[in-house]
Enzyme design. Structure first.
Site, PDB file in Angstrom:
ATOM      1  N   PRO A   1      -7.072 -12.586   0.746  1.00 19.11           N
ATOM      2  CA  PRO A   1      -5.728 -13.276   0.768  1.00 19.11           C
ATOM      3  C   PRO A   1      -5.418 -13.404   2.416  1.00 19.11           C
ATOM      4  CG  PRO A   1      -5.701 -10.567   0.384  1.00 19.11           C
ATOM      5  CD  PRO A   1      -7.170 -11.318   0.158  1.00 19.11           C
TER       6      PRO A   1
ATOM      7  N   ALA B   1      -2.396 -15.221   4.828  1.00 20.45           N
ATOM      8  CA  ALA B   1      -0.959 -15.752   4.899  1.00 20.45           C
ATOM      9  C   ALA B   1      -0.993 -17.097   5.687  1.00 20.45           C
ATOM     10  CB  ALA B   1      -0.345 -14.711   5.767  1.00 20.45           C
TER      11      ALA B   1
ATOM     12  N   SER C   1      -1.590 -14.496  -1.097  1.00 24.98           N
ATOM     13  CA  SER C   1      -1.153 -13.404  -0.132  1.00 24.98           C
ATOM     14  C   SER C   1       0.438 -13.616  -0.628  1.00 24.98           C
ATOM     15  CB  SER C   1      -1.282 -14.003   1.132  1.00 24.98           C
ATOM     16  OG  SER C   1      -0.422 -13.425   1.964  1.00 24.98           O
TER      17      SER C   1
ATOM     18  N   GLN D   1      -1.743 -10.490  -4.022  1.00 22.72           N
ATOM     19  CA  GLN D   1      -1.679  -9.587  -2.888  1.00 22.72           C
ATOM     20  C   GLN D   1      -0.308  -9.603  -2.650  1.00 22.72           C
ATOM     21  OE1 GLN D   1      -0.879 -10.540   0.635  1.00 22.72           O
ATOM     22  NE2 GLN D   1      -0.700  -8.401   1.052  1.00 22.72           N
TER      23      GLN D   1
ATOM     24  N   TYR E   1       2.098  -7.537  -0.218  1.00 25.67           N
ATOM     25  CA  TYR E   1       2.846  -6.765   0.556  1.00 25.67           C
ATOM     26  C   TYR E   1       4.247  -6.233   0.126  1.00 25.67           C
ATOM     27  CZ  TYR E   1      -0.036  -8.087   4.710  1.00 25.67           C
ATOM     28  OH  TYR E   1      -1.067  -8.613   5.398  1.00 25.67           O
TER      29      TYR E   1
ATOM     30  N   THR F   1      -1.941  -4.156  -0.740  1.00 24.64           N
ATOM     31  CA  THR F   1      -2.219  -3.913   0.661  1.00 24.64           C
ATOM     32  C   THR F   1      -1.778  -2.888   1.329  1.00 24.64           C
ATOM     33  OG1 THR F   1      -2.910  -6.311   0.994  1.00 24.64           O
ATOM     34  CG2 THR F   1      -2.323  -4.941   2.882  1.00 24.64           C
TER      35      THR F   1
ATOM     36  N   ARG G   1       0.045  -7.725  19.198  1.00 23.74           N
ATOM     37  CA  ARG G   1      -0.508  -9.012  19.263  1.00 23.74           C
ATOM     38  C   ARG G   1      -0.129  -9.811  20.580  1.00 23.74           C
ATOM     39  NH1 ARG G   1      -0.882 -11.670  13.359  1.00 23.74           N
ATOM     40  NH2 ARG G   1      -1.331  -9.977  11.997  1.00 23.74           N
TER      41      ARG G   1
ATOM     42  N   LYS H   1      -5.992  -2.167  -1.364  1.00 24.93           N
ATOM     43  CA  LYS H   1      -6.539  -3.056  -0.350  1.00 24.93           C
ATOM     44  C   LYS H   1      -6.262  -2.309   1.215  1.00 24.93           C
ATOM     45  CE  LYS H   1      -6.967  -7.518   1.800  1.00 24.93           C
ATOM     46  NZ  LYS H   1      -6.525  -7.227   3.216  1.00 24.93           N
TER      47      LYS H   1
ATOM     48  N   SER I   1     -11.632  -2.049   3.505  1.00 18.13           N
ATOM     49  CA  SER I   1     -11.408  -2.936   4.643  1.00 18.13           C
ATOM     50  C   SER I   1     -10.636  -2.292   5.631  1.00 18.13           C
ATOM     51  CB  SER I   1     -10.387  -4.219   4.078  1.00 18.13           C
ATOM     52  OG  SER I   1     -10.122  -5.016   5.074  1.00 18.13           O
TER      53      SER I   1
ATOM     54  N   HIS J   1      -8.748  -4.435   7.705  1.00 21.93           N
ATOM     55  CA  HIS J   1      -7.797  -5.586   7.789  1.00 21.93           C
ATOM     56  C   HIS J   1      -8.494  -6.418   9.081  1.00 21.93           C
ATOM     57  CE1 HIS J   1      -3.719  -6.801   6.309  1.00 21.93           C
ATOM     58  NE2 HIS J   1      -3.830  -7.826   7.101  1.00 21.93           N
TER      59      HIS J   1
HETATM   60  C1  LIG Z   1      -5.334 -15.591   9.254  1.00 22.95           C
HETATM   61  C2  LIG Z   1      -4.950 -14.210   8.502  1.00 22.95           C
HETATM   62  C3  LIG Z   1      -4.200 -13.967   7.673  1.00 22.95           C
HETATM   63  C4  LIG Z   1      -4.401 -12.730   6.780  1.00 22.95           C
HETATM   64  N1  LIG Z   1      -3.518 -12.646   5.750  1.00 22.95           N
HETATM   65  C5  LIG Z   1      -3.447 -11.304   4.997  1.00 22.95           C
HETATM   66  C6  LIG Z   1      -2.570 -11.215   4.019  1.00 22.95           C
HETATM   67  O1  LIG Z   1      -1.598 -12.046   3.950  1.00 22.95           O
HETATM   68  N2  LIG Z   1      -2.544 -10.000   3.174  1.00 22.95           N
HETATM   69  C7  LIG Z   1      -3.668  -9.339   3.303  1.00 22.95           C
HETATM   70  O2  LIG Z   1      -3.688  -8.315   2.670  1.00 22.95           O
HETATM   71  N3  LIG Z   1      -4.666  -9.262   4.262  1.00 22.95           N
HETATM   72  C8  LIG Z   1      -4.586 -10.643   5.124  1.00 22.95           C
HETATM   73  N4  LIG Z   1      -5.514 -10.494   6.041  1.00 22.95           N
HETATM   74  C9  LIG Z   1      -6.754  -9.708   6.174  1.00 22.95           C
HETATM   75  C10 LIG Z   1      -7.721 -10.328   5.363  1.00 22.95           C
HETATM   76  O3  LIG Z   1      -7.676 -10.449   3.963  1.00 22.95           O
HETATM   77  C11 LIG Z   1      -8.934  -9.578   5.405  1.00 22.95           C
HETATM   78  O4  LIG Z   1      -8.711  -8.072   5.042  1.00 22.95           O
HETATM   79  C12 LIG Z   1      -9.606  -9.561   6.767  1.00 22.95           C
HETATM   80  O5  LIG Z   1      -9.992 -10.998   7.149  1.00 22.95           O
HETATM   81  C13 LIG Z   1     -10.757  -8.679   7.039  1.00 22.95           C
HETATM   82  O6  LIG Z   1     -11.803  -9.036   6.146  1.00 22.95           O
HETATM   83  P1  LIG Z   1     -12.676  -7.840   5.117  1.00 22.95           P
HETATM   84  O7  LIG Z   1     -11.330  -7.176   4.438  1.00 22.95           O
HETATM   85  O8  LIG Z   1     -13.453  -8.730   4.185  1.00 22.95           O
HETATM   86  O9  LIG Z   1     -13.277  -6.816   6.271  1.00 22.95           O
HETATM   87  C14 LIG Z   1      -5.263 -11.854   6.902  1.00 22.95           C
HETATM   88  C15 LIG Z   1      -6.432 -11.907   7.847  1.00 22.95           C
HETATM   89  C16 LIG Z   1      -6.384 -13.170   8.676  1.00 22.95           C
HETATM   90  C17 LIG Z   1      -7.602 -13.484   9.487  1.00 22.95           C
END
Ligand SMILES: Cc1cc2nc3c(=O)[nH]c(=O)nc-3n(C[C@H](O)[C@H](O)[C@H](O)COP(=O)(O)O)c2cc1C
Length: 222
Positions: free
Chosen positions: A46, A48, A75, A97, A99, A125, A134, A194, A216, A218
């Site tokens: 997911p 965003a 997302s 997903q 939030y 999540t 950030r 998650k 994860s 994140h």
């Molecule tokens: C640009 C970007 C946007 C993301 N948006 C969401 C999101 O909306 N919801 C979410 O649960 N995780 C979000 N994530 C986290 C990813 O789902 C993921 O957990 C993260 O890239 C790490 O990868 P992994 O979980 O396989 O280690 C985002 C990551 C990135 C790079």
């Protein structure tokens, strides 16, 4: 070392061990997960606000993932709506997903849309209840230039013109095992938690009725 640097270093150490003498002529990447048959063992995490990168946003991602037989996770903070992204997937499996918001009416309306769109599971999540520090966003005074389709019903606005901190402020900071149960009971869908990083939390999530956990951090940032 920050989580992000640790993740990058850990990924750099990954190696693929080939399996010799396996007596296979035509290897298959097909797999079976949560009752779904996939041609490719890949889920689009997911992610965003994909409209920042492409005018079609999540719709084109859903098309691409469907074309290769993978799994698409939408997302909450998508640029395109649950229904539009699901339609673009043309029947290919998708997850939604969540939030979780402080506002349960809002959560239920999103979950209703996800169920109606035919998603196969809810990813809840739990590791991003507040935004990370950030610096680049602060330096650039980053605000989302486009709306988040699923937030349009939100009384506090659709995300356009807001920074990620303001958006996370509407999300629930307090998430419990009861929420896992409540979402599972409400949707009758598998709930996958998650953002799990310890065996204790994994057991707690499963004990609360989660169908699975998503290990994860994140990406080391939130
Ligand atoms: C640009 C970007 C946007 C993301 N948006 C969401 C999101 O909306 N919801 C979410 O649960 N995780 C979000 N994530 C986290 C990813 O789902 C993921 O957990 C993260 O890239 C790490 O990868 P992994 O979980 O396989 O280690 C985002 C990551 C990135 C790079």
């Amino acid at each position: 070392m920050t989580g992000l640097r640790q993740n990058t270093a850990a990924f750099g150490h990954l190696q693929i061990v080939p399996k010799a003498l396996s007596n296979i002529e035509q290897p298959s990447l097909a797999t079976h997960v949560f009752g779904l048959d996939l041609k490719t063992p890949i889920m689009m995490a997911p992610t965003a606000a994909q409209g920042l990168a492409h005018s079609q946003g999540e719709k084109d991602t859903a098309r691409g993932v469907a074309a290769v037989g993978g799994l698409m996770a939408q997302s909450t903070y998508s640029s395109t709506s649950i229904a539009d992204t699901a339609a673009a997937g043309n029947g290919a499996p998708q997850f939604f997903q969540l939030y979780m918001s402080k506002d349960w009416t809002f959560n239920e309306s999103l979950l209703d849309e996800a169920v109606k769109a035919g998603v196969k599971a809810i990813l809840l999540t739990v590791d991003a209840t507040v935004d990370g520090y950030r610096e680049a966003d602060i330096v650039n005074n980053f605000q989302f230039p486009i709306p988040m389709a699923n937030l349009t019903k939100f009384s506090e606005g659709d995300g356009k013109g807001k920074g990620i901190g303001e958006i996370y402020a509407s999300a629930a900071q307090k998430i419990s095992e009861d929420d896992v149960r409540r979402i599972a009971d409400y949707t009758h869908l598998p709930v996958i938690v998650k953002g799990i990083q310890s065996p204790e939390d994994a057991l707690r999530a499963i004990g609360a009725g989660a169908a699975g956990i998503y290990v994860s951090n994140h990406g080391g940032v939130s």
